[in-house]
Structure formats: structure tokens, C-alpha cells
Motif scaffolding. Structure first.
Motif, short mmCIF file in Angstrom:
data_model
loop_
_atom_site.label_atom_id
_atom_site.label_comp_id
_atom_site.label_asym_id
_atom_site.label_seq_id
_atom_site.Cartn_x
_atom_site.Cartn_y
_atom_site.Cartn_z
N ILE A 217 -45.21 100.80 -37.03
CA ILE A 217 -45.51 102.19 -36.68
C ILE A 217 -44.25 103.03 -36.66
O ILE A 217 -44.25 104.20 -37.07
CB ILE A 217 -46.24 102.24 -35.32
CG1 ILE A 217 -47.68 101.71 -35.47
CG2 ILE A 217 -46.25 103.66 -34.75
CD1 ILE A 217 -48.38 101.49 -34.16
N GLU A 218 -43.16 102.45 -36.22
CA GLU A 218 -41.91 103.21 -36.06
C GLU A 218 -41.07 103.29 -37.33
O GLU A 218 -40.05 103.98 -37.35
CB GLU A 218 -41.10 102.59 -34.92
CG GLU A 218 -41.78 102.79 -33.56
CD GLU A 218 -41.02 102.18 -32.40
OE1 GLU A 218 -40.08 101.38 -32.64
OE2 GLU A 218 -41.37 102.49 -31.24
N LYS A 219 -41.50 102.62 -38.40
CA LYS A 219 -40.77 102.73 -39.66
C LYS A 219 -41.13 104.03 -40.37
O LYS A 219 -42.31 104.39 -40.47
CB LYS A 219 -41.10 101.54 -40.57
CG LYS A 219 -40.51 100.23 -40.12
CD LYS A 219 -40.85 99.11 -41.08
CE LYS A 219 -40.21 97.80 -40.64
NZ LYS A 219 -40.57 96.68 -41.53
N PRO A 220 -40.14 104.75 -40.89
CA PRO A 220 -40.45 105.99 -41.61
C PRO A 220 -41.23 105.76 -42.89
O PRO A 220 -42.00 106.62 -43.32
CB PRO A 220 -39.06 106.58 -41.90
CG PRO A 220 -38.11 105.44 -41.76
CD PRO A 220 -38.69 104.51 -40.77
N ASP A 221 -41.03 104.59 -43.52
CA ASP A 221 -41.74 104.26 -44.76
C ASP A 221 -42.33 102.86 -44.64
O ASP A 221 -41.81 101.91 -45.22
CB ASP A 221 -40.77 104.35 -45.95
CG ASP A 221 -41.50 104.21 -47.28
OD1 ASP A 221 -42.72 104.43 -47.31
OD2 ASP A 221 -40.83 103.86 -48.28
N PRO A 222 -43.42 102.71 -43.87
CA PRO A 222 -43.96 101.37 -43.59
C PRO A 222 -44.59 100.74 -44.83
O PRO A 222 -45.15 101.44 -45.68
CB PRO A 222 -45.01 101.64 -42.52
CG PRO A 222 -45.44 103.05 -42.77
CD PRO A 222 -44.21 103.77 -43.23
N PRO A 223 -44.55 99.41 -44.93
CA PRO A 223 -45.19 98.73 -46.06
C PRO A 223 -46.70 98.71 -45.92
O PRO A 223 -47.24 98.89 -44.83
CB PRO A 223 -44.61 97.32 -45.98
CG PRO A 223 -44.30 97.13 -44.53
CD PRO A 223 -43.87 98.49 -44.03
N LEU A 224 -47.37 98.48 -47.04
CA LEU A 224 -48.83 98.36 -47.00
C LEU A 224 -49.24 97.10 -46.26
O LEU A 224 -50.06 97.15 -45.35
CB LEU A 224 -49.40 98.35 -48.42
CG LEU A 224 -50.92 98.10 -48.52
CD1 LEU A 224 -51.71 99.20 -47.82
CD2 LEU A 224 -51.34 97.97 -49.98
N ARG A 225 -48.68 95.95 -46.66
CA ARG A 225 -49.05 94.68 -46.02
C ARG A 225 -47.87 94.13 -45.22
O ARG A 225 -46.74 94.14 -45.70
CB ARG A 225 -49.52 93.67 -47.07
CG ARG A 225 -50.92 93.96 -47.58
CD ARG A 225 -51.44 92.87 -48.51
NE ARG A 225 -52.85 93.08 -48.78
CZ ARG A 225 -53.33 93.89 -49.73
NH1 ARG A 225 -52.48 94.55 -50.51
NH2 ARG A 225 -54.64 94.05 -49.90
N VAL A 226 -48.19 93.65 -44.02
CA VAL A 226 -47.16 93.15 -43.11
C VAL A 226 -47.56 91.73 -42.66
O VAL A 226 -48.31 91.57 -41.69
CB VAL A 226 -47.00 94.06 -41.88
CG1 VAL A 226 -45.89 93.56 -40.97
CG2 VAL A 226 -46.77 95.50 -42.29
#
Length: 255
Positions: A217-226
Motif C-alpha cells: 500500500i505504501e509503495k508509490p508504484d506497487p506491483p500487480l502480484r505480490v
């Protein structure tokens, strides 16, 4: 900090996510079918929300106010062979794990699209990419959930809405122990059922999942799959490398 609505926050992963985000000073709206189960959570709001009930979803979203992030976590599982799983149970899982997730996403998307910002986080599983025998109904609901999420990443991504899918493996929340089981002692699939522990493999904690979700949530550019945790990373990597012309199993079994 973000305003985050979490479904299924009464226990397990959802509760851990609520605690982790609250500790990071996000405005957390914790929801559950029975809001009294949320009483001890140190969050901004505690609301009734049943993802299978449109009126309940609509009321909760009205009460919640502006939502920056939806963490779609509510879900359940069963243990049964596909040959004999009660179809009513199969439908129940899809209504909760898949249709319910889409119902809440539909509720928050118009405002996110209008603002040009927002984040949908779907708590899936390695079983959104990998099948486990006798947990097929759950896996099917998660494969469908991931198809919806990836589609939303394309459709709503055009309007600035981010989408992420958290994929833990086995988690020590007690969910597997609480699952309904439709396998009798004399069932022809009983020998397979007794090997499910081997297939589930190494476990992680709900807190591990919560940290991964909060970090996403806190990443400015989060990945699709984690993929969440080393066990999930290993299984998903092996699945990607495996041939597509045969079923894939994460562990060997006598079957």
C-alpha cells in the motif's frame, strides 16, 4: 496517510492487516459481518459489512466516507473432492471469495475513478495460480478473483487506480482447521485428504501477510502480484518454470 477499508477484519489476516496499518497511522475502517468482533481494534471506524449483501455493502461505504485503499480480504475455504463437493458450498465460496470481492470493488471504484487515484488490494493465495487437490473449490474462486483483479488493473488503471494481488501460501490463522470438510473415513479420496498437510507445506503468520500488504500500500508504484513469504515465492517460481502440458503439484504425494 491513506484511508483504508478492510473486509473480513474480525480475525486472521484481515485483523492483522488492520493492526499493522493502524500502527503505521493510516486511517483504518475495519469491517466484518459481526461488527462486535472488531471492538478491540484500535481503528478509526468499525462497520458491519457482509460482502454477499448489496445493501450491507452500500451502507458501509456510505458510512466509511472517502476511501483511498480497499483491502479485499473476506473469504472462506472447504475441503472436498470436486466429484462430490456440494454445489451449494461451491457457490457459497464464489459468492464470498469472488463475487463479494467484486461487489465491494464496484462500490469504491466510481469515486476512485473520479479522483484519478485509488488502490485495490485483493488478498488471494498461491492457489490463485496453483491447484491443490481437495481444495479445488477455493482455488477456483481465487483463480477467478485474480482474473477479475488483472482485468481491473487494465480497465481501472487507465483512470489512475492501482491494483495489487497478495499471494500468501499456507498461513497460521486457523482457517484450514475451521474449514468445512466433506471427506468421510470411507471416502475413496480419504488417503489423499490425509496428505494435505504435506501439500500445504511451510507456513507463515498473519502478521507476515499484514506487513507485505502494508508495504504494498505504501509503495508509490506497487506491483500487480505480490508473493508473500519465501514458501510462496518458491512455489510460484516453480509453477512458472513447470511445463504446461501436465498438472503441477508443489510437493510429491503418494497418489
Amino acid at each position: 496517510m491513506s484511508s483504508v477499508l478492510i473486509t473480513g477484519a474480525s480475525q486472521g489476516i484481515g485483523r492483522a492487516i488492520a493492526l499493522e496499518l493502524a500502527s503505521r497511522e493510516h486511517r483504518v475502517i475495519a469491517t466484518a459481518r459481526r461488527p462486535e468482533t472488531l471492538a478491540e481494534l484500535p481503528v478509526a471506524q468499525r462497520l458491519r459489512l457482509d460482502v454477499t449483501d448489496q445493501d450491507s455493502v452500500d451502507q458501509a461505504l456510505r458510512d466509511a466516507g472517502e476511501i483511498d485503499v480497499l483491502v479485499s480480504n473476506a473469504g472462506a475455504t472447504v475441503r472436498a473432492p470436486l466429484e462430490t463437493v456440494p454445489l451449494a458450498e461451491f457457490e457459497r465460496l464464489f459468492q464470498l471469495n469472488t463475487v463479494g470481492a467484486l461487489r465491494v470493488a464496484q462500490g469504491v471504484l466510481p469515486a476512485m475513478r473520479a479522483r484519478g487515484a485509488g488502490h485495490l488490494v485483493f488478498v488471494s493465495s498461491i492457489q490463485g495460480r496453483v491447484v491443490l487437490p481437495l481444495i479445488g473449490p477455493y482455488g477456483a474462486s481465487k483463480w477467478a478473483l485474480e482474473a477479475l483483479a488483472e482485468t481491473l488493473a487494465i480497465e481501472a488503471g487507465h483512470f489512475g487506480v492501482k491494483v495489487s494481488i497478495a499471494q500468501p501460501g499456507a498461513v497460521t490463522t486457523g482457517g484450514a482447521e475451521r474449514a468445512k470438510v466433506f471427506v468421510d473415513e470411507d471416502d475413496p479420496y480419504a488417503p489423499l485428504y490425509r496428505q494435505l498437510g504435506t501439500l500445504r507445506g511451510e507456513t507463515i503468520t498473519a502478521e507476515d501477510v499484514a506487513i507485505a500488504v502494508a508495504d504494498t500500500i505504501e509503495k508509490p508504484d506497487p506491483p500487480l502480484r505480490v508473493p508473500v513469504g519465501a514458501p510462496a515465492e518458491r512455489v510460484l517460481r516453480a509453477r512458472k518454470q513447470a511445463p504446461e502440458d501436465a498438472p503441477f503439484l508443489a510437493a510429491g504425494i503418494d497418489w
